[in-house]
Design a protein around this motif. Structure first.
Motif, short mmCIF file in Angstrom:
data_model
loop_
_atom_site.label_atom_id
_atom_site.label_comp_id
_atom_site.label_asym_id
_atom_site.label_seq_id
_atom_site.Cartn_x
_atom_site.Cartn_y
_atom_site.Cartn_z
N GLN A 141 -16.47 -4.29 0.28
CA GLN A 141 -16.33 -4.89 -1.05
C GLN A 141 -15.92 -3.86 -2.10
O GLN A 141 -16.16 -4.04 -3.30
CB GLN A 141 -17.63 -5.55 -1.52
CG GLN A 141 -18.14 -6.68 -0.66
CD GLN A 141 -19.34 -7.34 -1.29
OE1 GLN A 141 -19.23 -8.07 -2.26
NE2 GLN A 141 -20.51 -7.09 -0.72
N ALA A 142 -15.29 -2.78 -1.68
CA ALA A 142 -14.99 -1.68 -2.61
C ALA A 142 -14.16 -2.16 -3.80
O ALA A 142 -14.42 -1.75 -4.94
CB ALA A 142 -14.26 -0.57 -1.87
N ASP A 143 -13.17 -2.98 -3.56
CA ASP A 143 -12.31 -3.46 -4.64
C ASP A 143 -12.42 -4.97 -4.82
O ASP A 143 -11.56 -5.59 -5.45
CB ASP A 143 -10.85 -3.09 -4.35
CG ASP A 143 -10.65 -1.60 -4.24
OD1 ASP A 143 -11.14 -0.88 -5.14
OD2 ASP A 143 -10.02 -1.14 -3.27
N SER A 144 -13.48 -5.55 -4.31
CA SER A 144 -13.60 -7.00 -4.33
C SER A 144 -14.21 -7.50 -5.64
O SER A 144 -15.10 -6.86 -6.22
CB SER A 144 -14.47 -7.48 -3.17
OG SER A 144 -14.66 -8.88 -3.25
N THR A 145 -13.71 -8.64 -6.08
CA THR A 145 -14.29 -9.31 -7.24
C THR A 145 -14.90 -10.66 -6.84
O THR A 145 -15.12 -11.52 -7.69
CB THR A 145 -13.21 -9.53 -8.31
OG1 THR A 145 -12.08 -10.18 -7.72
CG2 THR A 145 -12.76 -8.20 -8.91
#
Length: 275
Positions: A169-173
Motif C-alpha cells: 500500500q506504499a502509494d495506495s489511496t
C-alpha cells in the motif's frame, strides 16, 4: 493489432470451435512471410476466447515472446479481456514476464481483476504468474486497491489476497476511498492488516482535475467532508492527525462543517481543532 488478417471467417470459426486442426491447415496454406502475422492474429483471438490449446500451439509453432516492457501489446490486452487464469498460465509457461506489460485500455491484469472482483484471477496472477501487486497500474485510472473498494464488485477478499501476497500500500489511496465511503470493514482491514498511511493526501479518484480538485486530503479530512462519522471516530482512535489542512489552508473542522455532521465537529473540537 497485427496488420495481417488471414481468411477471417474461416479462422474465426476454427478458433470459436476450438478446431486446432483447421487452424493448422490455414497456417500451412499461408505464405511463409505471412506466417508470423498469422500466428500473432490467431493467438490474440484464441486468448480472447480462452482457447488454450490453440494459444499454446501458436507459441509452439514459433510465435515470438516479447522481450522487455511493452505498452498496449494486443495479445496481452486480449488475455486481460479473457480474465482466464488458464490463458495467463500459457503466457507464463512460454516465458512471458507478466509484470512487464501494461495497457492504456485495461491497465494491467490485476487491476482489471480488481474491477471485476475476480479473486480467482488475482490468486493465479499473484501465486503462479509472478505478478507484483506493488507494480500494478490502474484500470481506467484507478489502482487495483481502489477498484476493490469503489468498483462495481466491492471485494474485501480481493484486498486480503493482495495483502497476503506482499501488497505494501506504499502509494495506495484505497483507505482514503474507504473512509470517504464509510466502508468500515475495508477501512479497518487496510489500516490494521495492511500498512495504510493515514497522512497520505493524494486523491483516490482517477482524474483529480474533475472531482473536487481543490479538496485533496487525508482519510480523516475526506471522511469529515463526507460526513462519515464512524470513519472519523475510528481514524482519530488510530492516531490520524486532526490538525491537517488542505492546500487552501482549510482544516478538518472546515471539512466537517461542509459535510454537515455536528458530531464530527464536536469530535474534532475535543481534539482541539476548531478552525
Amino acid at each position: 493489432m497485427s496488420p495481417f488478417t488471414p481468411q477471417p471467417n474461416s479462422l474465426e470459426k476454427a478458433i470459436s470451435e476450438s478446431d486446432l486442426a483447421a487452424v493448422q491447415t490455414l497456417y500451412a496454406g499461408t505464405a511463409p512471410a505471412q506466417q508470423p502475422a498469422f500466428l500473432a492474429k490467431t493467438a490474440e483471438r484464441a486468448a480472447r476466447r480462452a482457447q488454450i490449446t490453440i494459444l499454446d500451439w501458436c507459441f509452439r509453432a514459433g510465435l515470438a515472446v516479447p522481450q522487455g516492457e511493452t505498452l498496449n501489446n494486443e495479445l496481452y490486452d486480449q488475455a486481460c479481456f479473457s480474465r482466464s487464469p488458464a490463458v495467463f498460465e500459457v503466457l507464463a509457461a512460454h516465458g512471458w514476464d507478466l509484470n512487464a506489460h501494461h495497457s492504456e485500455f485495461v491497465g494491467d491484469a490485476l487491476s482489471l481483476a480488481a474491477y471485476h472482483g475476480d479473486t480467482a484471477l488475482a490468486e493465479f496472477l499473484l501465486e503462479h504468474g509472478g505478478v507484483d501487486p506493488n507494480q500494478a497500474w490502474g484500470y481506467q485510472e484507478h489502482e487495483a486497491g481502489v477498484w476493490a473498494v469503489v468498483g462495481p464488485h466491492r471485494s474485501p477478499e480481493f484486498l486480503r489476497t493482495m495483502l497476503s501476497h506482499g501488497w505494501k500500500q506504499a502509494d495506495s489511496t484505497a483507505h482514503i476511498a474507504a473512509a470517504e465511503h464509510g466502508d468500515m470493514e475495508i477501512l479497518r482491514l487496510l489500516v490494521e492488516a495492511g500498512s495504510a498511511k493515514l497522512e497520505a493526501t493524494d486523491p483516490w479518484w482517477g482524474n483529480p482535475t474533475e472531482i473536487e480538485a481543490d479538496r485533496w486530503g487525508t482519510a480523516l479530512y475526506r471522511a469529515a467532508l463526507k460526513g462519515q462519522e464512524d470513519a472519523v471516530a475510528y481514524l482519530l482512535e488510530k492516531g490520524a492527525d486532526p490538525s491537517f489542512k488542505d492546500e487552501k489552508g482549510r482544516s478538518c473542522a472546515w471539512a466537517a462543517r461542509e459535510g454537515g455532521s455536528q458530531r464530527i465537529v464536536e469530535m474534532l473540537e475535543e481534539k482541539g481543532v476548531k478552525e
